[in-house]
Design an enzyme around this catalytic site. Structure first.
Site, PDB file in Angstrom:
ATOM      1  N   TRP A 225      -4.906   1.116  10.645  1.00 48.63           N
ATOM      2  CA  TRP A 225      -5.099   1.094   9.191  1.00 48.63           C
ATOM      3  C   TRP A 225      -4.928  -0.321   8.648  1.00 48.63           C
ATOM      4  O   TRP A 225      -5.569  -0.712   7.679  1.00 48.63           O
ATOM      5  CB  TRP A 225      -4.142   2.076   8.513  1.00 48.63           C
ATOM      6  CG  TRP A 225      -4.373   2.142   7.040  1.00 48.63           C
ATOM      7  CD1 TRP A 225      -3.522   1.768   6.055  1.00 48.63           C
ATOM      8  CD2 TRP A 225      -5.570   2.589   6.371  1.00 48.63           C
ATOM      9  NE1 TRP A 225      -4.107   1.957   4.820  1.00 48.63           N
ATOM     10  CE2 TRP A 225      -5.362   2.461   4.981  1.00 48.63           C
ATOM     11  CE3 TRP A 225      -6.798   3.093   6.815  1.00 48.63           C
ATOM     12  CZ2 TRP A 225      -6.330   2.812   4.037  1.00 48.63           C
ATOM     13  CZ3 TRP A 225      -7.757   3.431   5.864  1.00 48.63           C
ATOM     14  CH2 TRP A 225      -7.521   3.290   4.506  1.00 48.63           C
TER      15      TRP A 225
ATOM     16  N   GLU B 164     -11.363   5.950   5.631  1.00 48.44           N
ATOM     17  CA  GLU B 164     -10.762   6.767   6.700  1.00 48.44           C
ATOM     18  C   GLU B 164     -11.748   6.919   7.861  1.00 48.44           C
ATOM     19  O   GLU B 164     -11.355   6.902   9.023  1.00 48.44           O
ATOM     20  CB  GLU B 164     -10.342   8.143   6.176  1.00 48.44           C
ATOM     21  CG  GLU B 164      -9.177   8.129   5.196  1.00 48.44           C
ATOM     22  CD  GLU B 164      -7.844   7.721   5.788  1.00 48.44           C
ATOM     23  OE1 GLU B 164      -7.727   7.619   7.031  1.00 48.44           O
ATOM     24  OE2 GLU B 164      -6.912   7.491   5.003  1.00 48.44           O
TER      25      GLU B 164
ATOM     26  N   TYR C 236       0.840  -1.203   0.000  1.00 49.70           N
ATOM     27  CA  TYR C 236       0.000   0.000   0.000  1.00 49.70           C
ATOM     28  C   TYR C 236       0.875   1.253   0.000  1.00 49.70           C
ATOM     29  O   TYR C 236       0.651   2.188  -0.772  1.00 49.70           O
ATOM     30  CB  TYR C 236      -0.925  -0.029   1.217  1.00 49.70           C
ATOM     31  CG  TYR C 236      -1.755   1.216   1.429  1.00 49.70           C
ATOM     32  CD1 TYR C 236      -2.774   1.573   0.550  1.00 49.70           C
ATOM     33  CD2 TYR C 236      -1.528   2.041   2.533  1.00 49.70           C
ATOM     34  CE1 TYR C 236      -3.530   2.722   0.749  1.00 49.70           C
ATOM     35  CE2 TYR C 236      -2.290   3.185   2.742  1.00 49.70           C
ATOM     36  CZ  TYR C 236      -3.285   3.519   1.843  1.00 49.70           C
ATOM     37  OH  TYR C 236      -4.035   4.657   2.050  1.00 49.70           O
TER      38      TYR C 236
END
Length: 198
Positions: free
Chosen positions: A57, A49, A27
């Site tokens: 995350w 988010e 990522y």
């Protein structure tokens, strides 16, 4: 070289969060901080988010494909039409984060995204808060968690009916989609967006 950068087996410098997990490393190397201007892609990032708030995350990224399936590829047109049946289905979907407020917020945000189309759209609004300069952090401690622009973006989105769009969450969004570049100085990704100099 920053003390907060880790040199990987490939010889490339990354922050610790992107060094010990294959999913996060990929990522970081290919997506995080690259410019995103497409409405649907921005709606996905905005939604994820929001779901990430209070979680790691890595947790969200591991469930990303499940989120995409649950929210019709984050097509705001389709998600905006979700009703109670869809809400109940999502609350029973163990593949995503089953948070009542966050699920309702995602549906409301899809509706707010459609409403923005008459005023230039979600992309134009988000990118209108691009600052004149970007941070150049040398350590993790120097990376801001919010800014005057992320505060202003959060307030504007809230006025337009968006939820789970606080200034810290919006700063994370701005980092993720290239509006600011908070790659550490010395990282192999610094300046990779083409928007900001290394």
């Amino acid at each position: 070289m920053s003390e907060d950068l880790v040199i990987g087996a490939d010889g490339l410098a990354r922050p610790p969060w992107a060094s010990n997990n294959d999913l996060l490393r990929d990522y970081y190397d290919t997506e995080w901080g690259m410019p995103v201007t497409d409405e649907q892609a921005l709606f996905e990032r905005l939604s994820l988010e929001g779901f990430q708030s209070g979680l790691s995350w890595a947790t969200i990224l591991a469930k990303r494909e499940n989120f995409r399936a649950a929210f019709m590829g984050f097509d705001p047109q389709l998600v905006s039409a979700y009703g109670e049946h869809d809400y109940e289905r999502l609350m029973e979907d163990s593949g995503i984060v089953r948070n009542r407020l966050k699920i309702r917020a995602t549906i409301a945000n899809a509706q707010a995204t459609l409403a923005l189309r008459d005023d230039g759209g979600l992309s134009e609004l988000i990118w209108s808060f691009k600052p004149e300069s970007t941070p150049a952090p040398r350590t993790l401690a120097e990376i801001p968690t919010q800014s005057a622009e992320s505060n202003a973006l959060a307030k504007t989105l809230k006025k337009r009916g968006f939820k789970f769009v606080g200034p810290t969450t919006m700063y994370a969004l701005m980092e993720a989609v290239g509006v600011v570049d908070t790659h550490l100085v010395g990282s192999h990704r610094r300046g990779s967006s083409g928007i900001w100099p290394a």
